[in-house]
Design a protein around this motif. Sequence first.
Motif, PDB file in Angstrom:
ATOM      1  N   PHE A 261      -1.801   0.172  10.552  1.00  0.00           N
ATOM      2  CA  PHE A 261      -0.583  -0.454  10.050  1.00  0.00           C
ATOM      3  C   PHE A 261      -0.468  -0.246   8.541  1.00  0.00           C
ATOM      4  CE2 PHE A 261       1.624  -3.974   8.046  1.00  0.00           C
ATOM      5  CZ  PHE A 261       2.813  -3.987   8.753  1.00  0.00           C
ATOM      6  N   GLU A 262       0.738   0.013   8.101  1.00  0.00           N
ATOM      7  CA  GLU A 262       1.006   0.140   6.672  1.00  0.00           C
ATOM      8  C   GLU A 262       2.232  -0.697   6.346  1.00  0.00           C
ATOM      9  OE1 GLU A 262       2.145   3.666   3.573  1.00  0.00           O
ATOM     10  OE2 GLU A 262       0.617   4.090   5.100  1.00  0.00           O
TER      11      GLU A 262
ATOM     12  N   VAL B 282      12.852  -9.898  10.416  1.00  0.00           N
ATOM     13  CA  VAL B 282      11.554  -9.570   9.825  1.00  0.00           C
ATOM     14  C   VAL B 282      10.493 -10.554  10.322  1.00  0.00           C
ATOM     15  CG1 VAL B 282      10.261  -9.374   7.650  1.00  0.00           C
ATOM     16  CG2 VAL B 282      12.665  -8.676   7.739  1.00  0.00           C
ATOM     17  N   LEU B 283       9.320 -10.038  10.657  1.00  0.00           N
ATOM     18  CA  LEU B 283       8.142 -10.859  10.920  1.00  0.00           C
ATOM     19  C   LEU B 283       7.232 -10.690   9.708  1.00  0.00           C
ATOM     20  CD1 LEU B 283       6.443 -12.632  12.880  1.00  0.00           C
ATOM     21  CD2 LEU B 283       5.348 -10.492  13.620  1.00  0.00           C
ATOM     22  N   TRP B 284       6.956 -11.791   9.015  1.00  0.00           N
ATOM     23  CA  TRP B 284       6.162 -11.752   7.790  1.00  0.00           C
ATOM     24  C   TRP B 284       4.930 -12.616   7.979  1.00  0.00           C
ATOM     25  CZ3 TRP B 284       8.550 -10.440   2.658  1.00  0.00           C
ATOM     26  CH2 TRP B 284       7.601 -10.438   1.629  1.00  0.00           C
ATOM     27  N   LEU B 285       3.763 -11.996   8.079  1.00  0.00           N
ATOM     28  CA  LEU B 285       2.500 -12.714   8.194  1.00  0.00           C
ATOM     29  C   LEU B 285       1.921 -12.901   6.798  1.00  0.00           C
ATOM     30  CD1 LEU B 285       0.884 -10.949  11.306  1.00  0.00           C
ATOM     31  CD2 LEU B 285       2.596 -12.786  11.232  1.00  0.00           C
ATOM     32  N   GLN B 286       1.649 -14.140   6.463  1.00  0.00           N
ATOM     33  CA  GLN B 286       1.207 -14.500   5.122  1.00  0.00           C
ATOM     34  C   GLN B 286      -0.123 -13.851   4.746  1.00  0.00           C
ATOM     35  OE1 GLN B 286       4.036 -16.005   3.111  1.00  0.00           O
ATOM     36  NE2 GLN B 286       2.061 -16.449   2.251  1.00  0.00           N
ATOM     37  N   LEU B 287      -0.482 -13.999   3.503  1.00  0.00           N
ATOM     38  CA  LEU B 287      -1.720 -13.448   2.949  1.00  0.00           C
ATOM     39  C   LEU B 287      -2.914 -13.855   3.803  1.00  0.00           C
ATOM     40  CD1 LEU B 287      -2.671 -11.813   0.479  1.00  0.00           C
ATOM     41  CD2 LEU B 287      -3.077 -13.980  -0.671  1.00  0.00           C
ATOM     42  N   GLY B 288      -3.713 -12.890   4.195  1.00  0.00           N
ATOM     43  CA  GLY B 288      -4.897 -13.129   5.006  1.00  0.00           C
ATOM     44  C   GLY B 288      -4.636 -13.099   6.501  1.00  0.00           C
TER      45      GLY B 288
ATOM     46  N   ASN C 251      -2.328  -8.938  12.485  1.00  0.00           N
ATOM     47  CA  ASN C 251      -2.542  -8.785  13.918  1.00  0.00           C
ATOM     48  C   ASN C 251      -1.737  -7.574  14.375  1.00  0.00           C
ATOM     49  OD1 ASN C 251      -2.038  -9.037  16.823  1.00  0.00           O
ATOM     50  ND2 ASN C 251      -3.058 -11.024  16.642  1.00  0.00           N
ATOM     51  N   GLY C 252      -2.445  -6.508  14.723  1.00  0.00           N
ATOM     52  CA  GLY C 252      -1.798  -5.265  15.134  1.00  0.00           C
ATOM     53  C   GLY C 252      -0.934  -5.417  16.367  1.00  0.00           C
ATOM     54  N   GLU C 253      -1.379  -6.242  17.326  1.00  0.00           N
ATOM     55  CA  GLU C 253      -0.585  -6.444  18.537  1.00  0.00           C
ATOM     56  C   GLU C 253       0.728  -7.160  18.210  1.00  0.00           C
ATOM     57  OE1 GLU C 253      -0.860  -8.505  22.971  1.00  0.00           O
ATOM     58  OE2 GLU C 253      -2.561  -8.687  21.612  1.00  0.00           O
ATOM     59  N   ALA C 254       0.666  -8.179  17.365  1.00  0.00           N
ATOM     60  CA  ALA C 254       1.882  -8.895  16.950  1.00  0.00           C
ATOM     61  C   ALA C 254       2.833  -7.944  16.227  1.00  0.00           C
ATOM     62  CB  ALA C 254       1.527 -10.081  16.057  1.00  0.00           C
ATOM     63  N   ALA C 255       2.285  -7.105  15.366  1.00  0.00           N
ATOM     64  CA  ALA C 255       3.114  -6.137  14.642  1.00  0.00           C
ATOM     65  C   ALA C 255       3.794  -5.179  15.609  1.00  0.00           C
ATOM     66  CB  ALA C 255       2.276  -5.368  13.627  1.00  0.00           C
ATOM     67  N   SER C 256       3.040  -4.683  16.595  1.00  0.00           N
ATOM     68  CA  SER C 256       3.603  -3.748  17.581  1.00  0.00           C
ATOM     69  C   SER C 256       4.713  -4.397  18.397  1.00  0.00           C
ATOM     70  CB  SER C 256       2.511  -3.243  18.520  1.00  0.00           C
ATOM     71  OG  SER C 256       1.582  -2.461  17.808  1.00  0.00           O
TER      72      SER C 256
ATOM     73  N   GLU D 107      11.295  -5.575  11.360  1.00  0.00           N
ATOM     74  CA  GLU D 107      10.414  -4.986  10.359  1.00  0.00           C
ATOM     75  C   GLU D 107       9.249  -5.953  10.201  1.00  0.00           C
ATOM     76  OE1 GLU D 107      12.492  -2.433   7.190  1.00  0.00           O
ATOM     77  OE2 GLU D 107      13.836  -4.143   7.497  1.00  0.00           O
ATOM     78  N   VAL D 108       8.082  -5.440   9.835  1.00  0.00           N
ATOM     79  CA  VAL D 108       6.881  -6.263   9.777  1.00  0.00           C
ATOM     80  C   VAL D 108       6.192  -6.114   8.430  1.00  0.00           C
ATOM     81  CG1 VAL D 108       4.617  -6.711  10.812  1.00  0.00           C
ATOM     82  CG2 VAL D 108       6.544  -6.058  12.268  1.00  0.00           C
ATOM     83  N   ILE D 109       5.797  -7.258   7.905  1.00  0.00           N
ATOM     84  CA  ILE D 109       4.996  -7.310   6.678  1.00  0.00           C
ATOM     85  C   ILE D 109       3.801  -8.192   7.016  1.00  0.00           C
ATOM     86  CG2 ILE D 109       4.909  -8.046   4.268  1.00  0.00           C
ATOM     87  CD1 ILE D 109       8.086  -7.660   4.383  1.00  0.00           C
ATOM     88  N   MET D 110       2.592  -7.723   6.696  1.00  0.00           N
ATOM     89  CA  MET D 110       1.382  -8.494   6.997  1.00  0.00           C
ATOM     90  C   MET D 110       0.503  -8.603   5.757  1.00  0.00           C
ATOM     91  SD  MET D 110       0.105  -7.449  10.826  1.00  0.00           S
ATOM     92  CE  MET D 110      -0.326  -5.737  10.533  1.00  0.00           C
ATOM     93  N   ASP D 111      -0.251  -9.704   5.720  1.00  0.00           N
ATOM     94  CA  ASP D 111      -1.266  -9.909   4.683  1.00  0.00           C
ATOM     95  C   ASP D 111      -0.667  -9.864   3.275  1.00  0.00           C
ATOM     96  OD1 ASP D 111      -3.817 -10.428   3.726  1.00  0.00           O
ATOM     97  OD2 ASP D 111      -4.409  -8.322   3.726  1.00  0.00           O
ATOM     98  N   ARG D 112       0.534 -10.423   3.149  1.00  0.00           N
ATOM     99  CA  ARG D 112       1.199 -10.525   1.840  1.00  0.00           C
ATOM    100  C   ARG D 112       1.813 -11.908   1.718  1.00  0.00           C
ATOM    101  NH1 ARG D 112       3.410  -5.244  -0.003  1.00  0.00           N
ATOM    102  NH2 ARG D 112       1.580  -3.908   0.015  1.00  0.00           N
TER     103      ARG D 112
END
Length: 142
Positions: free
Chosen positions: A3-4, A101-107, A110-115, A123-128
């Motif tokens: 994931f990027e 947008v699905l935005w997972l907070q810092l820390g 989850n690749g499955e959730a992103a997929s 659009e997905v943002i993770m660990d930010r």
Amino acid sequence: MAFENLSRERIKEILSASNQVAVVGLSDKPDRVSYMVAEAMQKKGYRIIPVNPMVEGTILGETCYASLSDIPGPVDIVNVFRRSEQTVPVAEEAVKIKAKVLWLQLGIHNGEAASIAEAGGLEVIMDRCIKVEDSILLPGGK
């Protein structure tokens, strides 16, 4: 493929265009990070929509909902303050309500959730941290 996250330019566009931010796992306790982040975003002009099945009433002056599906209007960003392993159902529900947008907070990642979210058109943002990104990309506000 790993994931990027989206480019900073795209994140800035998303934040600029977004108004309604559903915060899954928002605490009603002012000393919690979720509360502090949501309060800061609210002060920047975003409408915060609390989502927490353990809280009845309001948080930050807004009605708190038990689930994303209970929210009566549109949601631009689903901002998640849940453990990584608890994000798959959130992603599924974000797709169901047609969030953007699905935005997972810092820390949180989850690749499955992103997929799931990406397959559903989000659009997905993770660990930010949304507050940090907003402060850097839109320092003067929206």
